[in-house]
Motif scaffolding. Structure first.
Motif, short mmCIF file in Angstrom:
data_model
loop_
_atom_site.label_atom_id
_atom_site.label_comp_id
_atom_site.label_asym_id
_atom_site.label_seq_id
_atom_site.Cartn_x
_atom_site.Cartn_y
_atom_site.Cartn_z
N MET A 1 0.85 -1.19 0.00
CA MET A 1 0.00 0.00 0.00
C MET A 1 0.89 1.24 0.00
SD MET A 1 -3.01 0.75 2.66
CE MET A 1 -3.40 2.41 3.06
N SER A 2 0.63 2.16 -0.88
CA SER A 2 1.47 3.35 -0.97
C SER A 2 0.91 4.48 -0.12
CB SER A 2 1.58 3.80 -2.42
OG SER A 2 0.32 4.17 -2.90
N TYR A 3 1.80 5.40 0.22
CA TYR A 3 1.41 6.53 1.05
C TYR A 3 0.60 7.52 0.23
CZ TYR A 3 1.63 10.54 4.11
OH TYR A 3 1.28 11.59 4.90
N ILE A 4 -0.58 7.87 0.73
CA ILE A 4 -1.45 8.85 0.08
C ILE A 4 -1.60 10.03 1.04
CG2 ILE A 4 -3.76 9.30 -0.80
CD1 ILE A 4 -3.84 6.22 -1.40
N VAL A 5 -1.33 11.22 0.54
CA VAL A 5 -1.43 12.41 1.38
C VAL A 5 -2.89 12.79 1.57
CG1 VAL A 5 -0.76 14.83 1.62
CG2 VAL A 5 0.78 13.23 0.49
N PRO A 6 -3.37 12.77 2.83
CA PRO A 6 -4.76 13.19 3.07
C PRO A 6 -4.93 14.67 2.72
CG PRO A 6 -3.83 12.02 4.96
CD PRO A 6 -2.70 12.32 4.03
N GLN A 7 -6.13 15.02 2.24
CA GLN A 7 -6.37 16.38 1.74
C GLN A 7 -6.81 17.38 2.80
OE1 GLN A 7 -5.40 17.23 -1.41
NE2 GLN A 7 -4.61 15.16 -1.24
N ASN A 8 -7.22 16.90 3.96
CA ASN A 8 -7.57 17.82 5.04
C ASN A 8 -7.43 17.12 6.39
OD1 ASN A 8 -10.07 16.52 5.81
ND2 ASN A 8 -11.00 17.44 3.99
N THR A 9 -7.56 17.90 7.45
CA THR A 9 -7.35 17.39 8.81
C THR A 9 -8.30 16.24 9.14
OG1 THR A 9 -6.61 19.58 9.49
CG2 THR A 9 -7.23 18.07 11.24
N LYS A 105 -0.04 16.66 9.03
CA LYS A 105 0.34 15.93 7.81
C LYS A 105 1.78 15.40 7.93
CE LYS A 105 0.70 18.11 3.76
NZ LYS A 105 0.34 18.79 2.51
N ARG A 106 2.69 16.25 8.42
CA ARG A 106 4.08 15.84 8.57
C ARG A 106 4.23 14.77 9.65
NH1 ARG A 106 8.00 13.60 7.39
NH2 ARG A 106 10.06 14.23 8.04
N GLU A 107 3.54 14.95 10.76
CA GLU A 107 3.61 13.97 11.84
C GLU A 107 3.01 12.63 11.39
OE1 GLU A 107 5.65 14.79 13.88
OE2 GLU A 107 4.98 16.14 15.44
N TRP A 108 1.95 12.69 10.60
CA TRP A 108 1.32 11.48 10.07
C TRP A 108 2.29 10.73 9.16
CZ3 TRP A 108 -1.53 7.61 10.68
CH2 TRP A 108 -2.06 6.87 9.62
N GLN A 109 3.03 11.47 8.33
CA GLN A 109 4.04 10.84 7.47
C GLN A 109 5.03 10.06 8.31
OE1 GLN A 109 5.71 14.26 5.42
NE2 GLN A 109 5.21 13.34 3.45
N LYS A 110 5.53 10.69 9.37
CA LYS A 110 6.52 10.04 10.24
C LYS A 110 5.96 8.75 10.82
CE LYS A 110 8.48 14.41 11.87
NZ LYS A 110 8.70 15.22 13.09
N VAL A 111 4.75 8.83 11.38
CA VAL A 111 4.11 7.68 12.02
C VAL A 111 3.83 6.58 11.00
CG1 VAL A 111 1.99 6.91 13.18
CG2 VAL A 111 3.15 8.99 13.94
N TRP A 112 3.29 6.97 9.86
CA TRP A 112 2.93 6.01 8.82
C TRP A 112 4.15 5.24 8.32
CZ3 TRP A 112 3.65 4.57 3.76
CH2 TRP A 112 2.63 3.81 3.18
#
Length: 117
Positions: A1-9, A105-112
């Motif tokens: 599964m690839s990382y998809i950037v969520p569009q809002n909070t 968004k940045r914190e989610w990237q790290k966790v993901w």
């Protein structure tokens, strides 16, 4: 599964819950705020809406009263400078909301990524 950037909070927080990584996201946020010497004491069982509001309020206060600390926080979390520069700073409430999303968004990237690899 690839990382998809969520569009809002809201989408980001629901994705974090769906992936069972919401608690790690909250922990990562608290950890990075602590590194920036800014407390973000969040209760153990915090709803996504309460998190969103608490973060928004904290960012708003930092922008208004502690701008140097705000910039330091963005640096520590590693929020994209280019994305910050794109934001319209004429309305502080709106700006704080947009910055809160960029932080999440940045914190989610790290966790993901930590969870995946």
């Amino acid at each position: 599964m690839s990382y998809i950037v969520p569009q809002n909070t809201d989408l980001l927080l629901s994705e974090a819950q769906k992936e069972a990584l919401y608690q790690q996201l909250v922990i990562q946020l608290e950890k990075d705020f602590l590194l920036a010497n800014e407390s973000l004491s969040l209760p153990e069982q915090l709803s996504p809406i309460a998190l969103k509001l608490a973060l928004h309020e904290k960012i708003y206060k930092l922008i208004q009263h502690k701008f140097a600390e705000y910039l330091n926080l963005l640096y520590i979390i590693d929020v994209s400078e280019a994305e910050i520069k794109k934001l319209d700073g004429s309305d502080l409430v709106e700006l704080a909301e947009q910055v809160s999303f960029l932080i999440l968004k940045r914190e989610w990237q790290k966790v993901w990524f930590r969870n995946r690899y």
